[in-house]
Structure formats: C-alpha cells, structure tokens
Design a protein around this motif. Structure first.
Motif, short mmCIF file in Angstrom:
data_model
loop_
_atom_site.label_atom_id
_atom_site.label_comp_id
_atom_site.label_asym_id
_atom_site.label_seq_id
_atom_site.Cartn_x
_atom_site.Cartn_y
_atom_site.Cartn_z
N GLY A 295 77.19 87.08 4.35
CA GLY A 295 76.93 86.16 5.44
C GLY A 295 76.25 86.88 6.59
O GLY A 295 75.87 88.05 6.47
N PRO A 296 76.09 86.22 7.74
CA PRO A 296 75.45 86.87 8.90
C PRO A 296 76.26 88.09 9.35
O PRO A 296 77.47 88.16 9.15
N PRO A 305 70.43 87.95 9.12
CA PRO A 305 70.90 86.64 8.66
C PRO A 305 71.75 86.76 7.40
O PRO A 305 71.72 87.77 6.69
N TYR A 307 72.80 85.44 3.51
CA TYR A 307 71.97 85.21 2.33
C TYR A 307 71.43 83.79 2.30
O TYR A 307 70.27 83.57 1.95
N GLN A 308 72.26 82.82 2.70
CA GLN A 308 71.83 81.42 2.66
C GLN A 308 70.64 81.15 3.58
O GLN A 308 69.90 80.18 3.38
N ASP A 309 70.44 82.01 4.58
CA ASP A 309 69.35 81.80 5.55
C ASP A 309 68.12 82.63 5.22
O ASP A 309 67.13 82.60 5.97
N GLU A 310 68.14 83.38 4.12
CA GLU A 310 66.98 84.18 3.74
C GLU A 310 65.88 83.27 3.18
O GLU A 310 66.15 82.27 2.52
N ALA A 311 64.63 83.65 3.43
CA ALA A 311 63.49 82.88 2.94
C ALA A 311 63.46 82.87 1.42
O ALA A 311 63.61 83.91 0.78
N PRO A 315 68.99 76.06 -1.35
CA PRO A 315 70.10 75.53 -0.55
C PRO A 315 71.41 75.56 -1.34
O PRO A 315 71.43 75.26 -2.54
N HIS A 316 72.47 75.97 -0.68
CA HIS A 316 73.81 76.03 -1.27
C HIS A 316 73.86 76.96 -2.50
O HIS A 316 74.67 76.75 -3.41
N THR A 468 82.52 85.01 0.70
CA THR A 468 81.50 85.64 1.53
C THR A 468 82.08 86.89 2.21
O THR A 468 83.29 87.07 2.29
#
Length: 494
Positions: A295-296, A305, A307-311, A315-316, A468
């Motif tokens: 996580g962040p 960031p 992992y969920q916010d990486e380019a 989603p999910h 996480t």
C-alpha cells in the motif's frame, strides 16, 4: 562459469527481440558492451536489434549510447564504444508481422561467411510462443541444430503452459539449442556457493538436518512495478520471483555434490532436490504460503503510491507483490528442516540473502552465567547489495565476566579492486560459447511448477481479498505465522 563442455562454433549474429525494452537497456546492452571492452565478443559478430519503435538507425544509436553511458558512467570508453556500435543494425517492426522475420532472414542470409545466430527473446512471456512459431515459419530454425534461442523467465505461467511452450520450442529447435535463462544463476556469489560448500571440508559435514535449524532465502526490492504493470499484474510475485529465482537458490543450498562438474550432472542434482520437496495439500496452503500487496508508504523518506494506484494496474487487482512460503525437502539430508522463502516489492531495503541458522548447542553449559540464552550461529550468503559470505560465531569479551559478543568471519572472495562481474555478462558469454551449465533444463522448470502449482490454484479461488503492507516496511507481520518455532524470525540484514 565454464564447466566441461565440448567446443562449439561461436554465433556470428546476436539477435535481440525486444531491443527497445527495459531489460535490454538496463542489462543486455551494457553487458554486451562490457564483454566487448574485455575482448570477449567474437571479432566479426554482428548484433541485430529488433524493436517496435519506428526508429531510424540514428535514433537507435542515440538510444544505445544513452543506455551504455547511463550504466557505465566514468568507465565509458569512447574508442571501444565506436567499435561496439558498429556491430549493430536496427530493424523496426511488429513482432506479429511476418515481414519482420523475412527482413531478419534476408540480413542473416546476406552474410555468406556465417549464418550461425543466437536469438534472445527479451519479451513478455505471452509473446514467446508466437515468436518461436514465426521463426520456424520463416525458416530461421534451419538447418536444425545450428542456431541458439534464449528464453527469459518465467517459463510459462503454470505447469500446463510451461509444457505447451516447451513443445513449441522442441517443434522448432533441439534441446541443445535452447537456453532457458535465470539471471540469478549467473551471479558470482551464487556460483561461489558451490565452491563454498563442496571445496571446504570445514563446511560440508555440517550442512544437514543434524546441525541446521532452518534456511531463509530472501529477495527484497525497494522498487515498485514501474513500467512492468501490464506483465506484473498478471504474473505476481510467486510466478515472477519465487518459482524461478528463489527455488533455484534453494536447489543450490540443498543439492548433493554432483559426480562431476558437468552441466547435466549439476542439473541432475538440482532436479533431485525439487522432486524431494514435500507436496503441499490444499487444506494446509495457508500454513505454508502467504501473499500480500504493498500500500502507500515511503522509501528512503520519499512518499510512494500503493500498488493499486500504480499506472497500468487493473482496478481492484489482487496480484501479490509479496510472497512468503515454507517448504520441506524430504530426503536424508534435510528431512524436517524448513526452508523459508520470501520476496517482495517496496520493502525496506534492497537485499538478496541466503541465511542458514544452526541449531543451539545440545548442552546448556552456560545456564548459570549471563549467557543463559545464546544466540545461534549463522552462515550468511549475501547477493545484494554486497556480494559476500559471513559466518557468525561467539567469542568471550575481554574482562572478568562471562560475557560474549558475536564475531564475524568474512569469507568474501573479492579482494581490493577486483571488479564485479555482472550476471548477464557471464550468461551471455556462456550462450556464445555453448555452455548450458547455468541454464535450466525443462525438467527443472517442470518440477518447480509442480512445487508452486498447488499454491497458485488455491489463490486463484480466493479472488476477493488480499492482505496489504505499507511500502517501506519489511512486509506484513502475518508472514511470521509460517515459522515453526517462536524463536524463529526473518533475518533482514547482514
């Protein structure tokens, strides 16, 4: 690492599929350059770079120089670089387009003196099958037995896909032409592990269940997924790291001495270890394997960031960026000794470590002294950030009391200004010389998939939740539940 091999012709052409990708820029091109600096590349060998980017030759040469300068710094040699750059030709095109293979065939056939080529697939694993088939359709696998083909890990995404990929390879190439690469086997510390174990009578008699409490193998990365999200989100840490790198390290720690220092003899012993790993029943998977996702958090004080916010991450997504597992090798030497394997991204520091913890002395000789509890002895084999070997022992501190301190015996093999040899330099040179000792035979790959397939199948059915951990930590505390004893814990540093 040159073992006993019959002499083979050196390839005149080295063909890199995916030459504009990260692996080529970070590893392959600098390694080839350093081999040229050392005078190890055949004088007339050409290098053909294939990539999707619509570059001109000038664009490619600019990219090549930037890649080499970035990785060599002050060691950049302009004279050698000019010779190195002159070896290259760039071919732009889509790997799915038959025309690029015809262009490649024309270039190879234009050299009347030699058509012997090595094809390096620096590609996403999902592209391996099609490239192999198109090489065959274009006649680039003929005459049979001439060329060499190098396949990056992971070899398949489960045991069935690995077998299918192997059939495709054998339809087009002989086994002696196939180089399944695992760059960890090219690291000098990994190779030195064989010498450390089998050349020292001090060590080998202790290397068994009678003296060793457990073994830990950790590969920790500070980096996140970067530009690899498209691949990593489908693979996860188990496929990307544990099934290949970590299990290969396990085999080298646990294997028996081979009867001779030959490629197949070495790989036979590694396969015996994989075949001896106790199968994990579905009902006890959670006691033997754990996964999580970062996580962040912060790395070296810099916020990063989750992992969920990486380019590029779906989603999910529940792709694991951390995995820890416990295995038992059920043979005479290792019965009952747990092997703890752990790898993850966005961890506290960059670390690759094999840590062997020894059992406590059988007699409580010091129970009525300040030494009522004695820390166990360790053998530590560091691959990253330093390449070194250490043994931790107890020694009495000077003074009247019975106090001790840990002393470290440094078994590092590098002296003074001796240079580090990059893993890919070793492996690329072995490919050219036809030495397959440090490359994987398919039965190694197949048995490694058999080891992890029960875990993969179990996790495939659990699609709604993943633990996480904060980026910059050493991973989730829940991974400690794998340990057999309360006194066991992860070794996070030398």
């Amino acid at each position: 690492m040159t073992l006993q091999q019959p002499p083979q012709a050196l390839p005149c052409h080295f063909v890199i599929f995916g030459a504009t990708g990260d692996l080529a820029a970070l590893k392959l091109l600098p390694a080839l350059y350093r081999l040229d600096v050392g005078g190890h590349l055949p004088a007339g060998m050409s290098i053909i770079a294939l990539g999707r980017r619509p570059w001109s030759e000038a664009d490619w040469l600019q990219h090549l120089e930037e890649s080499i300068r970035r990785r060599t710094g002050e060691q950049f040699n302009a004279r050698v670089y000019r010779r190195f750059a002159a070896r290259f030709a760039y071919v732009a095109g889509d790997l799915h387009d038959p025309a690029i293979y015809q262009t490649l065939s024309d270039r190879l056939c234009a050299d009347q003196s030699c058509a012997h080529a090595a094809f390096y697939l620096s590609l996403k694993p999902s592209d391996f099958g099609e490239v192999i088939q198109r090489l065959e359709q274009a006649g680039l696998n003929r005459p049979r037995g001439l060329h060499r083909i190098v396949v990056e890990k992971p070899f398949g995404e489960d045991i069935d896909s690995a077998r299918q990929l192997n059939r495709l390879l054998h339809d087009a190439f002989d086994e002696e032409q196939i180089y399944r690469i695992d760059h960890y086997l090219g690291k000098e510390t990994v190779q030195n592990l064989l010498v450390f174990r089998f050349a020292n009578t001090l060590i080998e008699p202790l290397w068994n269940r009678n003296y060793i409490d457990h073994v830990q193998i950790s590969v920790a990365e500070q980096a996140g997924v970067s530009t690899r999200a498209d691949y990593y989100d489908k693979a996860g840490a188990l496929r990307d790291m544990l099934q290949n790198h970590l299990l290969q390290l396990l085999t080298l720690v646990a294997m028996e001495p081979p009867p001779a220092l030959e490629a197949d003899a070495l790989r036979d012993e590694k396969v015996k270890v994989l075949r001896s790993i106790r199968p994990i029943e579905d009902q006890v998977i959670n006691a033997h394997a754990f996964r999580a996702q970062y996580g962040p958090g912060s790395i070296d004080g810099v916020p990063v960031p989750g992992y969920q916010d990486e380019a590029g991450v779906a989603p999910h997504s529940i792709a694991e960026t951390f995995v820890a597992a416990k295995f038992y090798v059920d043979n005479w030497r290792w019965r009952g000794v747990p092997f703890y394997l752990r790898t993850g991204k966005r961890l506290a520091q960059q670390l690759s470590l094999v840590a062997i913890r020894f059992r406590h002395p059988p007699q409580q000789l010091f129970r009525e002294t300040p030494l009522e509890f004695i820390e166990p002895n360790w053998v530590l084999l560091s691959l990253q950030p330093s390449e070194s070997m250490h043994i931790e022992l107890h020694s009495k501190q000077p003074g009247l009391g019975m106090d001790t301190r840990i002393i470290r015996l440094d078994a590092s093999y590098r002296r003074g200004r001796e240079k580090t040899l990059e893993a890919y330099e070793t492996l690329l040179l072995d490919i050219m010389e036809g030495d397959r000792s440090l490359f994987l035979r398919f039965d190694e790959v197949e048995w490694a998939w058999r080891v992890v397939d029960p875990i993969l199948r179990h996790w495939t059915r659990q699609r709604d939740f993943i633990h996480t951990y904060p980026a910059g930590s050493w991973g989730p505390l829940e991974a400690d539940r794998l340990f057999d004893k309360l006194e066991q814990s992860w070794r996070n540093q030398l």
